[in-house]
Design a protein around this motif. Sequence first.
Motif, mmCIF file in Angstrom:
data_model
loop_
_atom_site.group_PDB
_atom_site.id
_atom_site.type_symbol
_atom_site.label_atom_id
_atom_site.label_comp_id
_atom_site.label_asym_id
_atom_site.label_seq_id
_atom_site.Cartn_x
_atom_site.Cartn_y
_atom_site.Cartn_z
ATOM 1 N N TYR A 80 -2.170 12.195 -16.424
ATOM 2 C CA TYR A 80 -1.722 11.238 -15.402
ATOM 3 C C TYR A 80 -1.681 9.822 -15.959
ATOM 4 C CZ TYR A 80 -1.644 8.489 -11.086
ATOM 5 O OH TYR A 80 -1.307 7.582 -10.117
ATOM 6 N N GLU A 81 -2.693 9.403 -16.729
ATOM 7 C CA GLU A 81 -2.761 8.036 -17.232
ATOM 8 C C GLU A 81 -1.591 7.721 -18.147
ATOM 9 O OE1 GLU A 81 -4.697 5.604 -16.368
ATOM 10 O OE2 GLU A 81 -5.776 6.869 -14.933
ATOM 11 N N THR A 82 -1.223 8.663 -18.987
ATOM 12 C CA THR A 82 -0.094 8.461 -19.900
ATOM 13 C C THR A 82 1.201 8.276 -19.116
ATOM 14 O OG1 THR A 82 -1.167 9.780 -21.618
ATOM 15 C CG2 THR A 82 1.216 9.476 -21.801
ATOM 16 N N ALA A 83 1.401 9.158 -18.140
ATOM 17 C CA ALA A 83 2.618 9.065 -17.325
ATOM 18 C C ALA A 83 2.638 7.761 -16.531
ATOM 19 C CB ALA A 83 2.691 10.260 -16.386
ATOM 20 N N ILE A 120 6.055 13.342 -12.585
ATOM 21 C CA ILE A 120 6.471 13.145 -13.979
ATOM 22 C C ILE A 120 5.448 13.762 -14.942
ATOM 23 C CG2 ILE A 120 6.944 11.437 -15.790
ATOM 24 C CD1 ILE A 120 9.126 11.660 -13.653
ATOM 25 N N ALA A 121 4.163 13.568 -14.650
ATOM 26 C CA ALA A 121 3.117 14.120 -15.521
ATOM 27 C C ALA A 121 3.189 15.637 -15.533
ATOM 28 C CB ALA A 121 1.752 13.649 -15.042
ATOM 29 N N ASP A 122 3.387 16.240 -14.392
ATOM 30 C CA ASP A 122 3.473 17.699 -14.334
ATOM 31 C C ASP A 122 4.710 18.208 -15.080
ATOM 32 O OD1 ASP A 122 1.178 17.775 -12.841
ATOM 33 O OD2 ASP A 122 2.184 18.003 -10.903
ATOM 34 N N TYR A 123 5.808 17.476 -14.975
ATOM 35 C CA TYR A 123 7.054 17.926 -15.615
ATOM 36 C C TYR A 123 6.937 17.873 -17.146
ATOM 37 C CZ TYR A 123 11.982 18.223 -16.867
ATOM 38 O OH TYR A 123 13.176 18.597 -17.450
ATOM 39 N N PHE A 124 6.396 16.779 -17.653
ATOM 40 C CA PHE A 124 6.305 16.618 -19.101
ATOM 41 C C PHE A 124 4.993 17.154 -19.678
ATOM 42 C CE2 PHE A 124 9.482 13.370 -18.010
ATOM 43 C CZ PHE A 124 10.477 13.678 -18.927
ATOM 44 N N LYS A 125 4.136 17.695 -18.836
ATOM 45 C CA LYS A 125 2.858 18.267 -19.271
ATOM 46 C C LYS A 125 1.998 17.243 -20.003
ATOM 47 C CE LYS A 125 4.389 22.284 -17.911
ATOM 48 N NZ LYS A 125 4.020 22.820 -16.591
ATOM 49 N N GLU A 131 0.836 -1.208 0.000
ATOM 50 C CA GLU A 131 0.000 0.000 0.000
ATOM 51 C C GLU A 131 0.865 1.250 0.000
ATOM 52 O OE1 GLU A 131 -3.993 -0.791 2.428
ATOM 53 O OE2 GLU A 131 -2.218 -1.373 3.592
ATOM 54 N N ILE A 132 1.934 1.202 0.760
ATOM 55 C CA ILE A 132 2.838 2.362 0.802
ATOM 56 C C ILE A 132 3.485 2.574 -0.560
ATOM 57 C CG2 ILE A 132 4.980 3.246 1.815
ATOM 58 C CD1 ILE A 132 4.225 1.745 4.382
ATOM 59 N N ALA A 133 3.943 1.482 -1.185
ATOM 60 C CA ALA A 133 4.600 1.587 -2.493
ATOM 61 C C ALA A 133 3.633 2.141 -3.544
ATOM 62 C CB ALA A 133 5.125 0.219 -2.923
ATOM 63 N N ASN A 134 2.394 1.700 -3.518
ATOM 64 C CA ASN A 134 1.414 2.217 -4.479
ATOM 65 C C ASN A 134 1.168 3.708 -4.285
ATOM 66 O OD1 ASN A 134 1.063 -0.268 -5.713
ATOM 67 N ND2 ASN A 134 -0.653 -0.865 -4.388
ATOM 68 N N ALA A 135 1.042 4.128 -3.012
ATOM 69 C CA ALA A 135 0.821 5.546 -2.738
ATOM 70 C C ALA A 135 2.022 6.374 -3.177
ATOM 71 C CB ALA A 135 0.553 5.746 -1.250
ATOM 72 N N ALA A 136 3.224 5.860 -2.932
ATOM 73 C CA ALA A 136 4.436 6.581 -3.322
ATOM 74 C C ALA A 136 4.570 6.639 -4.848
ATOM 75 C CB ALA A 136 5.658 5.912 -2.710
ATOM 76 N N PHE A 137 4.173 5.556 -5.520
ATOM 77 C CA PHE A 137 4.277 5.536 -6.969
ATOM 78 C C PHE A 137 3.307 6.544 -7.595
ATOM 79 C CE2 PHE A 137 3.221 3.686 -11.176
ATOM 80 C CZ PHE A 137 4.494 3.762 -11.724
ATOM 81 N N GLU A 138 2.105 6.635 -7.057
ATOM 82 C CA GLU A 138 1.149 7.639 -7.555
ATOM 83 C C GLU A 138 1.718 9.042 -7.405
ATOM 84 O OE1 GLU A 138 -2.437 6.992 -5.404
ATOM 85 O OE2 GLU A 138 -2.877 5.062 -6.365
ATOM 86 N N GLN A 139 2.405 9.275 -6.316
ATOM 87 C CA GLN A 139 3.029 10.582 -6.095
ATOM 88 C C GLN A 139 4.113 10.837 -7.147
ATOM 89 O OE1 GLN A 139 6.151 11.773 -2.829
ATOM 90 N NE2 GLN A 139 4.141 11.698 -1.851
ATOM 91 N N LEU A 140 4.915 9.813 -7.428
ATOM 92 C CA LEU A 140 5.978 9.944 -8.416
ATOM 93 C C LEU A 140 5.404 10.197 -9.811
ATOM 94 C CD1 LEU A 140 8.999 9.775 -9.146
ATOM 95 C CD2 LEU A 140 8.714 7.282 -9.374
ATOM 96 N N VAL A 141 4.359 9.472 -10.169
ATOM 97 C CA VAL A 141 3.726 9.647 -11.484
ATOM 98 C C VAL A 141 3.196 11.071 -11.640
ATOM 99 C CG1 VAL A 141 1.753 8.955 -12.921
ATOM 100 C CG2 VAL A 141 3.165 7.207 -11.800
ATOM 101 N N THR A 142 2.619 11.611 -10.588
ATOM 102 C CA THR A 142 2.097 12.979 -10.660
ATOM 103 C C THR A 142 3.229 13.962 -10.944
ATOM 104 O OG1 THR A 142 0.334 12.444 -9.095
ATOM 105 C CG2 THR A 142 0.887 14.764 -9.345
#
Length: 460
Positions: free
Chosen positions: A135-138, A127-132, A114-125
């Motif tokens: 969220y689903e694509t990232a 990356i998505a913000d950086y590359f514009k 559960e912790i890893a999933n929550a952390a991964f969602e944070q990481l994806v967000t």
Amino acid sequence: MKKRALFTIPISLLLIAVMVASIFLINLKPAAGKIAQAQKLAEYSKPAVVRIIDYAVVGWQFNNPHDPEVIAILEQLNNQSVVGGSGSGAIITSNGYIVTNAHVVEATQLEDEEIANAAFEQLVTIIADYFKVDYETAYKYMVQYTQYTGIQKVLKVILPGGDVLDGEVKSYGAPINEGKDVAVLKIEGKNLPTLPLGDSDNIQNQDNIWVSGYPAAADSDLLSPDSSLVSSMNAGQISATSKKTEQGSPVIQINAAATHGNSGGPVINEKGEIIGLLTFRGDTVNGQEVQGFNFAVPVNTVKEFVNQAGAKNAKSETDKLYQEGLNLYWGGYYKHALEKFEAVQRIYPNHSEIKQYIANSEKKMGSSKTLWSDYATIFYIVDGVSGLLIIILLLFTFAFRPKQQATAAAPVAPNPTPAAPPPTVPENTLTDLNNDGKIDVQDILLALQEAQKKQKKDDE
């Protein structure tokens, strides 16, 4: 006696007055000065309100060496994500039991997945913000090349004095909307300041309350680092006493201002007792927080978890000495307040407020008031001597009287001895009939003549 009383009675009354005055002075309690109740509560409670930081660190490995941009982003993050947050709590035992919300320490109670999933969602967000990109694509891209390398769970309790200690969860309810939002932690310590637990069954609508904690809104880059150790206290009233969550857990509605970081902080009443723990706020309006609509877990619910943890809420020696010192300090008895504060420092050196109060007391020593109870032994001796003197004076006045000299008795005339009756001349006894001073033959002849004459008359 009257002359003695004129002297002894006034002295006795004066001694009685001395005894009464000494008893009054011995029992005279130091006035606490004109200190508002809210200020007293703030000073009493501040040392026992703690900040809690609960988080998990997730390490990442990115397996696409042909994407230097993502690699660079991860390197900036030290190939880590942090999941968790901070909240508030209150120490309730001198050996380190702390009450707070379950959701404040939720991060370290989750399973690793559960912790890893929550952390991964944070990481994806990120990356998505950086590359514009959305969220689903990232997410689809990162899930192909990313895996976590490890998880480190951290639960820290920061005391107001600056100590940062490891915390251990001893009993745990459930986060908001999952159950009773309560947790009990344990840190290593002794002689810690504490707050007493009250009784939420006795609360009434519109009772005055105060919320203590470490709201995120009070943190600022413009403040000094040590300002983060100072808790905030906001005043308010109870708005409703019988509301419940969707799961049926009771909550108290209050109107005191609170925000992120206040969660788990104590809600105290006018006696300084915890009657609840702040748990969540009302819904936002147009995306904005609306103050005055906050909720707390009732303290009687909190007690269920305190009992599960085996903790016993009790006032510590530190609390006793510190509060006595504050009352003396506020009353102007700086010398005696200093003694109490120094005693606190000896048994709990890292008390958050004690150094400042010691310094202030030392500065004001010259104007310290007299505490008459310090002279109790002398007063008892004076009272004892005074009481003894009063008894002696009363005995001298009323019990001991001077001996009276014997008055010479008037001479009493002796009773005259009654005169002896003339001797009775027995019959046939001769008397001096011729009066010649002797009884002789002539007297006998005369007596015979008289006897013959008498006999003759009798015969006639």
